[in-house]
Design an enzyme around this catalytic site. Structure first.
Site, PDB file in Angstrom:
ATOM      1  CE  LYS A  38      -5.451 -16.197  -8.690  1.00  0.00           C
ATOM      2  NZ  LYS A  38      -4.659 -15.029  -9.129  1.00  0.00           N
TER       3      LYS A  38
ATOM      4  CE1 TYR B 151      -1.676 -14.535  -4.644  1.00  0.00           C
ATOM      5  CE2 TYR B 151      -3.862 -14.163  -3.768  1.00  0.00           C
ATOM      6  CZ  TYR B 151      -3.026 -14.762  -4.692  1.00  0.00           C
ATOM      7  OH  TYR B 151      -3.540 -15.592  -5.676  1.00  0.00           O
TER       8      TYR B 151
ATOM      9  CG  PHE C 182      -0.411  -6.263  -8.340  1.00  0.00           C
ATOM     10  CD1 PHE C 182      -0.621  -7.422  -7.616  1.00  0.00           C
ATOM     11  CD2 PHE C 182       0.808  -6.103  -8.985  1.00  0.00           C
ATOM     12  CE1 PHE C 182       0.353  -8.409  -7.525  1.00  0.00           C
ATOM     13  CE2 PHE C 182       1.795  -7.087  -8.908  1.00  0.00           C
ATOM     14  CZ  PHE C 182       1.567  -8.236  -8.172  1.00  0.00           C
TER      15      PHE C 182
ATOM     16  NE  ARG D  73       5.321 -20.747 -11.696  1.00  0.00           N
ATOM     17  CZ  ARG D  73       4.642 -19.785 -11.088  1.00  0.00           C
ATOM     18  NH1 ARG D  73       3.733 -20.075 -10.190  1.00  0.00           N
ATOM     19  NH2 ARG D  73       4.856 -18.528 -11.376  1.00  0.00           N
TER      20      ARG D  73
ATOM     21  CB  THR E 128       0.821 -13.905 -14.347  1.00  0.00           C
ATOM     22  OG1 THR E 128       1.776 -14.738 -13.681  1.00  0.00           O
ATOM     23  CG2 THR E 128       0.000 -13.151 -13.321  1.00  0.00           C
TER      24      THR E 128
ATOM     25  NE  ARG F 162      -3.037 -17.861 -14.122  1.00  0.00           N
ATOM     26  CZ  ARG F 162      -1.914 -17.805 -13.408  1.00  0.00           C
ATOM     27  NH1 ARG F 162      -0.739 -17.907 -14.029  1.00  0.00           N
ATOM     28  NH2 ARG F 162      -1.958 -17.651 -12.111  1.00  0.00           N
TER      29      ARG F 162
ATOM     30  CG  ASN G  39      -4.600 -14.847 -12.704  1.00  0.00           C
ATOM     31  OD1 ASN G  39      -5.220 -15.112 -11.677  1.00  0.00           O
ATOM     32  ND2 ASN G  39      -3.287 -14.705 -12.726  1.00  0.00           N
TER      33      ASN G  39
ATOM     34  CG  HIS H  13      -2.110 -19.017  -6.487  1.00  0.00           C
ATOM     35  ND1 HIS H  13      -1.127 -18.081  -6.683  1.00  0.00           N
ATOM     36  CD2 HIS H  13      -1.657 -19.855  -5.526  1.00  0.00           C
ATOM     37  CE1 HIS H  13      -0.123 -18.329  -5.848  1.00  0.00           C
ATOM     38  NE2 HIS H  13      -0.425 -19.403  -5.137  1.00  0.00           N
TER      39      HIS H  13
ATOM     40  CD  GLU I 239       1.098 -20.428  -2.115  1.00  0.00           C
ATOM     41  OE1 GLU I 239       0.760 -21.204  -3.034  1.00  0.00           O
ATOM     42  OE2 GLU I 239       1.583 -19.309  -2.338  1.00  0.00           O
TER      43      GLU I 239
HETATM   44  P1  CMP Z   1      -1.165 -15.425  -8.834  1.00  0.00           P
HETATM   45  O1  CMP Z   1      -0.516 -16.543  -9.548  1.00  0.00           O
HETATM   46  O2  CMP Z   1      -2.292 -15.751  -7.926  1.00  0.00           O
HETATM   47  O3  CMP Z   1      -0.055 -14.643  -7.992  1.00  0.00           O
HETATM   48  C1  CMP Z   1      -0.177 -13.276  -7.667  1.00  0.00           C
HETATM   49  C2  CMP Z   1      -1.324 -12.621  -8.353  1.00  0.00           C
HETATM   50  O4  CMP Z   1      -1.268 -11.217  -8.420  1.00  0.00           O
HETATM   51  C3  CMP Z   1      -1.355 -13.052  -9.798  1.00  0.00           C
HETATM   52  O5  CMP Z   1      -1.710 -14.398  -9.917  1.00  0.00           O
HETATM   53  C4  CMP Z   1      -2.305 -12.048 -10.402  1.00  0.00           C
HETATM   54  O6  CMP Z   1      -3.660 -12.421 -10.268  1.00  0.00           O
HETATM   55  C5  CMP Z   1      -2.046 -10.827  -9.539  1.00  0.00           C
HETATM   56  N1  CMP Z   1      -1.307  -9.835 -10.317  1.00  0.00           N
HETATM   57  C6  CMP Z   1      -0.062  -9.929 -10.784  1.00  0.00           C
HETATM   58  N2  CMP Z   1       0.286  -8.823 -11.466  1.00  0.00           N
HETATM   59  C7  CMP Z   1      -0.808  -8.023 -11.431  1.00  0.00           C
HETATM   60  C8  CMP Z   1      -1.099  -6.740 -11.958  1.00  0.00           C
HETATM   61  N3  CMP Z   1      -0.176  -6.064 -12.673  1.00  0.00           N
HETATM   62  N4  CMP Z   1      -2.312  -6.216 -11.716  1.00  0.00           N
HETATM   63  C9  CMP Z   1      -3.237  -6.887 -10.994  1.00  0.00           C
HETATM   64  N5  CMP Z   1      -3.011  -8.131 -10.459  1.00  0.00           N
HETATM   65  C10 CMP Z   1      -1.813  -8.670 -10.685  1.00  0.00           C
END
Ligand code: CMP
Length: 131
Positions: free
Chosen positions: A3, A43, A51, A79, A85, A96, A106, A109, A120
């Site tokens: 990211k 997404y 969010f 994962r 996450t 992470r 984070n 992905h 994807e």
């Molecule tokens: P990712 O694995 O890319 O999948 C969805 C993304 O949404 C996740 O990682 C986070 O970066 C983002 N995400 C999930 N929950 C939140 C949150 N509460 N606030 C902001 N971003 C979020």
């Protein structure tokens, strides 16, 4: 995907090394940048989440690295390698835990199912770009 936060911080190499050391084979890789429209499409499953706007804005804020990885049990093992996450909840030694700064920024992905991995992968790469 690596990211924007991790790319900007110069962590492409460190993250890629952790991925290769964990036994994943990189079969496609691309340095690119999402427009807000493309980030919104990627997404789409989160479109109703509170969010979503922040996520789309963040994911289009700078370059990313997209990759297709191969391994037995790849989705679950990736994962495990990337961790929770929310980096505050990520286990020691995960990508992470080491590289992420917040739940939005984070670092990486990973696809959450074989079906979404195929979707994807097709989002970023044509058949000719996979080796
Ligand atoms: P990712 O694995 O890319 O999948 C969805 C993304 O949404 C996740 O990682 C986070 O970066 C983002 N995400 C999930 N929950 C939140 C949150 N509460 N606030 C902001 N971003 C979020």
């Amino acid at each position: 995907m690596i990211k924007p936060d991790a790319v900007a911080a110069g962590n492409i190499g460190g993250i890629t090394k952790m991925i290769e050391d964990a036994g994943f084979k990189i079969v496609a890789m691309k340095y690119t940048r999402l427009t807000a429209e493309l980030a919104g499409k990627f997404y789409e499953v989160h479109a109703e989440r509170p969010f979503y706007g922040e996520l789309v804005e963040y994911m289009s804020s700078g370059p990313i690295v997209a990759a297709i990885l191969e391994k037995d049990n790849a989705v679950a093992d990736f994962r495990t390698l990337i961790g929770a996450t929310n980096p505050a909840e990520a286990a020691e030694g995960t990508i992470r835990k080491i590289y992420a700064t917040s739940i939005a920024a984070n670092a990486v992905h990973g696809s959450d199912s074989d079906e979404n991995a195929a979707i994807e992968g097709n989002f970023y790469f044509s058949q000719l770009e996979r080796f």
